[in-house]
Structure formats: C-alpha cells, structure tokens
Design an enzyme around this catalytic site. Structure first.
Site, mmCIF file in Angstrom:
data_model
loop_
_atom_site.group_PDB
_atom_site.id
_atom_site.type_symbol
_atom_site.label_atom_id
_atom_site.label_comp_id
_atom_site.label_asym_id
_atom_site.label_seq_id
_atom_site.Cartn_x
_atom_site.Cartn_y
_atom_site.Cartn_z
ATOM 1 N N THR A 102 0.893 -1.173 0.045
ATOM 2 C CA THR A 102 0.039 0.135 0.063
ATOM 3 C C THR A 102 0.775 1.147 0.016
ATOM 4 O O THR A 102 2.207 1.257 0.023
ATOM 5 C CB THR A 102 -0.854 0.115 1.131
ATOM 6 O OG1 THR A 102 -0.101 0.425 2.410
ATOM 7 C CG2 THR A 102 -1.698 -1.344 1.504
ATOM 8 N N VAL A 158 12.069 3.228 -4.856
ATOM 9 C CA VAL A 158 12.628 4.170 -5.958
ATOM 10 C C VAL A 158 12.395 3.919 -7.406
ATOM 11 O O VAL A 158 12.060 4.809 -8.195
ATOM 12 C CB VAL A 158 14.190 4.185 -5.611
ATOM 13 C CG1 VAL A 158 14.963 5.193 -6.461
ATOM 14 C CG2 VAL A 158 14.483 4.921 -4.354
ATOM 15 N N ALA A 178 10.540 1.054 -8.870
ATOM 16 C CA ALA A 178 9.712 0.076 -9.099
ATOM 17 C C ALA A 178 10.787 -1.601 -9.233
ATOM 18 O O ALA A 178 10.988 -1.478 -8.339
ATOM 19 C CB ALA A 178 9.029 -0.072 -10.436
ATOM 20 N N GLY A 234 -3.606 5.314 -16.461
ATOM 21 C CA GLY A 234 -3.318 5.033 -14.931
ATOM 22 C C GLY A 234 -1.680 5.228 -14.547
ATOM 23 O O GLY A 234 -1.244 4.756 -13.539
ATOM 24 N N ASP A 236 6.664 13.449 -4.929
ATOM 25 C CA ASP A 236 7.142 11.798 -4.888
ATOM 26 C C ASP A 236 8.627 11.530 -5.432
ATOM 27 O O ASP A 236 9.077 10.668 -4.729
ATOM 28 C CB ASP A 236 5.888 11.249 -5.616
ATOM 29 C CG ASP A 236 6.028 9.659 -5.790
ATOM 30 O OD1 ASP A 236 5.810 9.051 -4.847
ATOM 31 O OD2 ASP A 236 6.550 9.123 -7.033
ATOM 32 N N LYS A 293 12.001 9.908 -3.339
ATOM 33 C CA LYS A 293 12.752 9.001 -3.857
ATOM 34 C C LYS A 293 14.186 9.561 -3.868
ATOM 35 O O LYS A 293 15.218 8.483 -3.493
ATOM 36 C CB LYS A 293 12.370 8.375 -5.299
ATOM 37 C CG LYS A 293 11.045 7.940 -5.339
ATOM 38 C CD LYS A 293 10.630 7.638 -6.860
ATOM 39 C CE LYS A 293 9.216 6.957 -7.123
ATOM 40 N NZ LYS A 293 8.809 6.549 -8.484
ATOM 41 N N GLY A 348 4.211 0.626 -13.138
ATOM 42 C CA GLY A 348 3.441 -0.593 -13.540
ATOM 43 C C GLY A 348 3.205 -1.749 -12.750
ATOM 44 O O GLY A 348 4.123 -2.078 -11.979
#
Length: 820
Positions: free
Chosen positions: A558, A612, A614, A667, A681, A685, A800
């Site tokens: 989450t 950081v 994915a 998305g 965001d 990172k 993704g």
C-alpha cells in the site's frame, strides 16, 4: 516369537478391532508365533479416572459414567461376536460379572469419599481386562486359537501403586513358566501387574508398551512390535511440524532421548528390557499395516544422517543458582542436587558454565516453587552473606532438543542449530550438551516452541527445501499481481530453489484472512471476500505475531502511512519486511535510522527496492558500489514513470493538458496528477537514495523547483486544475519551444550531489543519457570515482503493476535465501 502391542487408539472402535484381527490373521496364516498385548479401549482409562473422581467427591453422576463404560463394552461384544452364539453369551456374561465388581467398588468409593492409589490401580485394571478379554474371544471366533491372559499372573512388582517397579527376575521366571504351559496365542492385558499378595498394581503412563517389552524380554522374542496410530517414530511431532516424516531406523539411545524429550510414540521404560536383551522394536501403524514403520535396535545407522529427530518438552521452569560463592567450592553441586532429591524434584536439564559462577536446571513448572524453596534453604547462609544470589526462577519456557548418535562425527551441527534459531529471532535461554553429543538441548521461550521446531526441522531435514510464510497487506493492482506471480512461479521455486512461498495472511481495506497452512492462491479473492473477519491493522499484526511461524515475511503493498507505523514492531518480532510503500523510509531521518537499527539488531531483512525504481535494481546497485569502496559523486535520475511518460510524449503535437489527461486515463499518474507534477513523490525517492549513501537528510532539505503556472496547485478540484493547465497552454508550449530551439528536450530530473538534493525541470541535449528516454521508462545515472568519464546508467520501466510486483517478489526470494 513376536510380541505385538496395540494401543488404545487402535482398539477404540469395533471396526478398528476388526482391522487388528485381519492383521493377526495374516501373521497366523504365515506361521508366525506371536503373543498380543492390548490397552484399554480408547478413552476408557480417562473415563475410569473420572468416574472414580466423581464417586470420591460424593457425586452420584459416577453411576451414569459407569453405565456408559459397561454399555460400551457390551456394544463391542455385540459388534464383534455373532448373535446367539455361545461365545457371545459367555463373553457378555463374564463381562457383566466383572463389571458388577467394578460397580460395587465405585459404590464403596462413593461411601467412604476416598480413592487411594491402591484402589485406583484396581479400578483402572478393568479397562485392559475388559478390552483384552473381548478381543481374545473375537480372535477365537476368527479362527485364531487365542487365550486371555491377565498380566497379573506373570508381571510381578512392588507396592508402589500408580507406578509400580518391576521385579524382573520373578517376572521373567513367571513369563517363561506360563508360556511353556500355554501354547495358544496369549492375549495379554497391558498396563497392569500384581504385587505380593496378589494386589493389583499399574505400570504408569504408557504401561502397555512396557508390558509388551517385559513379555518380549522374558520370552527372548525375535521382535517387539508396538502398533499405534502413527507410522513409526517421526522426525518431529506431526501436530506441530506438518512436514515431519518417519525415521526408518534408530538406535535404542536415540529412541530413549526422543522419548525423554516428549516423543509420545515410545514410553521410556519400554526400551530397557528390549535393550538388555537386544530385541529390536518396530513401531508400526495399525491403520497402514503395510508401511514398514520404524525399527529401533542396537545398530547405529550407516546412512550418515547426523540428526535423527527433533523433540521438545512443552513447559518447563528454569532455576538458576549464581554468585561468586560458587566458584572453586567443592561440593556445591552435591548440596544443590541433594536438596532437590530430598524433595523428590526431578531435574530435566542441567547446564553450568566453566566459570562455575552459575548452575541452571530445568524442572516441571509445578515443581518450581518447591525446588526454589529447597535450594534457598540449602544455601541460606551464603545468600544471607551476599556471596550467592537469590534463586532465579524463569517460567513459560520449553526445551527443544536435536538428537542423533552421528552428531559427534559431523562438525557444525550446533552452528546450524543456532543459526536456524537466530534467523527466526528465537533466543536461547540456556544450552546443554553432553560429552556423548547424543543430543543438544536448548531452553527457549515457550511461545517460540512451534517456530523453533519448524525452523530446526527445515535446517536439518529439509535443508534443500524451505517454506516462506507471507503476510500481505494490500491486494489491489500491485498486490493482486504479486499473488498471481507467486502462484505461477511456486512450482519453479520448489524445483530450482527448494523454496515454497506460502501466503498465510491477506488483508485489504475491508477484510483479512489467515490460513497457517497456506491460502489457496487460485481462489484467494473469494476466500478474502467471504472472510468473516473485518480488517484491523493492529489485529492483523497481532495475529501474525501470535502465529509465530518460522521464516515469516510481512509485505506492505500500500501507500498507507498508518501501516508504516507498525514496521518497527514487526521488525522487532524478527519478521522481515518487503514493501513498495515509501512512507516509512521517507519520513523523519530518526525513524528511518531506527528501522535500520532494529532490523540489524534482530538480524532480519528490511527491503524497499521498489520505493525508488519499481522493479529496477537501484538501491541494490547503490549498495554494491558503496560496499565495494566506490565513492558517489552525483546521482541523477528520472524517477517517475508518470512524469517520464508525460514529458516523453509532450512533443508539441498536443497541448500539455491533453498529454497529462492521457497519462491520467492510462493510470500512469495518481487520480490527482498534482501529486506527480509537484515533484514531491520524486523528492521522496531522491531523499531515500541520499539516506542510502549515508546523508542524514530530511524531506525539507530536498529543493523542489516548481514549473507549473500560478494557480495550478491551488485549484479547488482536479477538473479546475486541468482548466488552469488548458488556460496556460502557451506557457507550456513556450517551455517546449525554448528547449527545442537549443536542440534539447524537457525532463523532470532529481539530482543528489554531496548533501544537496533537488528536483526540477531540466532541458537536456544529446550529450545527456536522458535525451533518448522514451515511454514511461525511468533512468538513474551514477557518477562515481570508478564511473566518472562514463557514468553507470540503469534504465527500464519505472511504473506498472507487473514490474513493481516483480520487484517485491524478487525481494521475497532474496529474504528466503538469507533465511536459508
């Protein structure tokens, strides 16, 4: 001659007795000479104890309990013997006569309100006497020439009622004499014996096994077979260790140790008569008679297996006598253990350091206060002088032992034991090992017993096979994809890595689900949806802690800030964490550092690679550079898949607001794109990367260089925000045109140089690795002492569900390898 013994579970019902009769028919048809020992029907001994307790308490409900006992045996006769036959009439009449004696005996107990140990032995004898007589008659009906033998005729003891001591010489003489005159198949009552004068005694818990061993030794039998409800002696208790399996062969010494440390299959005294006569014992399963079971003999096994089994004592208390007054003083141990012996306190385990500063010993919990009082009294003078400390008592402990005669020949056994315990956060309170190296015993917190048994079983018996227990919060796009990947890949992991990933806990925003044996990943959605348990994070974490499973991993899929507040407690419970949630690692530096310290202290893994890049190996690559001695000069990165998509597609063919709308609809952005476009965001990172390099940086130290026109961030709604973007289309067109006129493109780049970090729009030319970035790819550029002229570049999808879930999955596997 063979001696076969069948336990209470094997004779609990008439259909089970028929199964035994079929087994014995095969023996008889094969020409084997055998005798059989039987326990009482399953549950009968407990019933006799209960009805005696009720009678002694003046409770007339004992009568109903007695009637249930009598009816059960009459029903068994009706099931096993044909109606109207003389055998059935004779058996029924004999049992009624015997049970009338029991009824009168219970009435006597009811009148005097007392059931002495002597009386109880006589009461309990009715269990074995009834079952064995019925089965002897049933064997006759089946064509086997059987004869009932009351063991009181052949087994002679003292008058220690409840746990009588056998007179071996008289017993063996009586056995040989009786069997010499009775060639039929003898059906012997287990558990009971007789003292001088014919008084009924019992042989203690597991006494029917002891009866079989005594008969076998008296007859110098070829083998003793103990038939029970499990397939031999298992490597561990199957109720606690699901992957336990049968030990084909073991020595008497190994079996003795296993039985001492809680293995219920073999009653310890059973082994001694067989050992003295070198008679092999076979532990077999009544419900699977073709299975070979376990052979116990004097032969040490040549298979080279070091640890034969793992056993435990569920509840002990540990007492410690310590102080400078113990050092170098002869006779201390004699005084200590003499004081305990005078109070008849049995010692389970003893350990003493070479410094002679302390002696620890384990006893049954119910003996702890008595033991403490005895030792305190014995050392009262030294305690008053302060040279010996007051006796320390620790409760709620268990003893776990690894057992095997071959341990002495293989170095590293203790190391593997403590490594398995340590990696699962299990503290060893005390350790004991004899010079024979037949067993290594560890005292641990009682709450960790199941976890320890499973961890040790995997370490010694399934070293090429490990189960990981996952507790997953968040089963949306990333979490659902992760579950799909685990389900598809589990077969490969079992085959290639010897690793099985079990999802044992799941939670979404509404429901939570637990299944210690593993949730069916083909139907997890339905199972979670129909769960009756509403989600509560505190309860979820508490349940994970209480299950206390070995190799536990918590996965947070989450972006919830509340879940991150539980991380410290989870790590402190020696549970590893993998998460794409950036909240914990980008909050205050003090909290970030505390999480790292707790993980290091507990020896568990805390992984957040997907915070950081994915699925890109950004943090791990950074660690490799630092660990190998390289020095980081600069880190630059396009660290947002959504912003990468937006600026890679903003080429002038469409207005900027349409490109952002397109990214939102696909998305790539958050529902409110301002979260992405603000750079916050990305700032989190680069903050995380800064901290990984050792910079004690807070979020406010990251400079966010805004590029949106006035009013965009302050818009009342997302629709209003897009209205501001549309109204300022010329502003964005000019940004693009100015860059293009210089032969450059726009990129949102985060930069860390030294202790300075920033995030903002940059126009980069063909000389920059960011110039050719396309799609939603992320790119991280490390400029270091080693990679100075040509920086190290990592590029790939930065957003993704598939790649993020794959990144989390890779961390789970990494944690699994660490735990191996």
């Amino acid at each position: 001659m063979k001696v076969l013994k069948f336990g209470g579970s094997s004779v609990a019902k008439p259909d089970r007795i028929r199964g035994i009769i079929n087994i014995l028919k095969d023996y008889y048809a094969a020409g084997d000479h055998f005798t059989v020992v039987f326990s009482a029907f399953g549950g009968v001994t407990d019933g006799l104890i209960e009805m005696s307790r009720l009678a002694a308490a003046g409770d007339d409900r004992y009568g109903a309990a007695f009637q249930e006992f009598a009816d059960r045996h009459q029903d068994a006769i009706a099931e096993l013997l044909p109606e109207g036959s003389m055998l059935r009439l004779e058996t029924s009449a004999q049992l009624r006569k015997s049970h009338e004696v029991l009824k009168n005996l219970l009435y006597g107990i009811f009148l005097v309100r007392e059931a002495s140990s002597r009386t109880m032995d006589y009461v309990l004898s009715f269990g074995e006497r009834s079952s064995s007589y019925i089965i002897a008659q049933a064997l006759q009906h089946a064509g086997i020439p059987a004869e009932y033998l009351d063991a009181r005729k052949i087994i002679k003891t003292d008058r220690n009622f409840g746990n009588a001591k056998v007179n071996f010489e008289k017993t063996y003489t009586a056995i040989r004499a009786y069997y010499a005159e009775h060639p039929k198949v003898q059906v012997v009552t287990g558990f009971i014996a007789a003292a001088k004068g014919g008084l009924t005694t019992t042989l203690g818990r597991g006494g029917s096994d002891y009866t079989a061993s005594l008969v076998g030794a008296g007859l110098q039998a070829d083998a003793i077979e103990i038939w029970t409800d499990v397939s031999g002696v298992l490597t561990a208790d199957p109720r606690r260790v699901k992957k336990a399996f049968t030990i084909p062969k073991m020595t008497y010494a190994e079996a003795m140790e296993m039985s001492h440390f809680g293995a219920k299959v073999i009653y310890p005294p059973t082994l001694m008569p067989a050992l003295r006569q070198r008679i092999p014992l076979y532990i077999k399963n009544t419900f699977d008679p073709s299975f070979p079971g376990t052979k116990v003999s004097e032969e040490n096994n040549p298979d080279g297996v070091a640890v034969r089994g793992i056993s435990s004592i569920n509840n002990v208390a540990l007492l410690t006598l310590s102080g400078s007054g113990l050092f170098g003083v002869p006779g201390i141990s004699a005084r200590l253990f003499g004081a305990l012996a005078q109070q008849a306190v049995n010692i389970i385990l003893i350990t003493q350091g070479s410094s002679e500063h302390s002696i620890s010993f384990a006893v049954k919990p119910e003996d702890a206060d008595l033991a403490k009082e005895a030792v305190t009294t014995s050392f009262e003078y030294e305690i008053e002088r302060g040279v010996v400390n007051p006796v320390k008592v620790e409760r709620d402990l268990s003893v776990v032992a690894i057992i095997g005669e071959n341990m002495r020949y293989q170095p590293g056994i203790s190391g593997r034991l403590f490594q398995a315990l340590g990696k699962n956060g299990i503290n060893a309170v005390a350790i004991a090992q004899g010079s024979s190296e037949l067993n290594v015993s560890v005292v641990i917190p009682r709450e960790d017993e199941n976890k320890a048994l499973n961890a040790l079983h995997e370490a010694f018996f399934l070293s090429d096979y490990k189960s990981l227990h996952l507790f997953i919060v968040g089963v949306g796009l990333i979490g659902g994809t992760l579950l799909k990947q685990i389900n598809e890949q589990n077969a490969y992991l079992r085959k290639k890595l010897g690793m099985e990933v079990k999802v044992v806990g799941l939670a979404n925003t509404r429901k939570m689900l637990f299944e210690p044996d593993g949730i069916d990943l083909d139907n997890w959605k339905e199972a979670l949806q129909t769960s009756e348990t509403n989600v509560d994070l505190a309860v979820f974490v508490g349940r994970m802690r209480d299950l206390n499973l070995s190799n536990s991993i918590f996965v947070d899929n989450t972006a919830n800030d509340k879940i991150a507040t539980y991380y410290e407690g989870i790590l402190d419970e020696s549970i590893s964490i993998s998460t794409p949630n950036k909240v914990a690692t980008s909050s205050s530096y003090a909290q970030y550092q505390r999480l790292q310290n707790v993980a290091n202290k507990r020896g568990v893994q805390f992984h957040y690679e997907t915070n950081v890049g994915a699925g890109l190996p950004v943090i791990s690559t950074l660690h490799d550079l630092l660990d190998s001695g390289d020095r980081i000069r600069k880190i630059e990165g396009v660290l947002s898949g959504s912003l990468s998509y937006i600026f890679n597609n903003f080429d002038g063919s469409r207005p900027y607001h349409e490109v952002v709308m397109d990214a939102k609809e696909k998305g790539f952005t958050e529902p409110d794109p301002r979260i992405d476009l603000s750079g916050k965001d990305v700032g989190r990172k680069i903050l995380i990367l800064a901290r990984e390099t050792g910079v004690a940086m807070e979020a406010e130290h990251v400079q966010l260089v805004g590029f949106l026109p006035p009013g965009a961030m302050e818009a009342a709604s997302v629709d209003d925000f897009f209205g501001v973007l549309e109204a300022n289309a010329d502003y964005f067109t000019k940004l693009l045109a100015d860059a293009a006129s210089a032969g450059k493109v726009l990129r949102m780049i985060a930069t860390l140089e030294g202790d300075q970090a920033s995030v903002g729009i940059q126009a980069v030319g063909p000389e920059s690795p960011f110039f050719l970035l396309s799609g939603s790819d992320n790119m991280i550029v490390f400029t270091t002492d080693r990679y100075s002229e040509r920086p190290l570049v990592i590029r790939g999808p930065g957003a993704g569900a598939e790649v993020t879930a794959a990144g989390v999955f890779a961390e789970i596997i990494k944690i699994g390898k660490f735990l191996s």
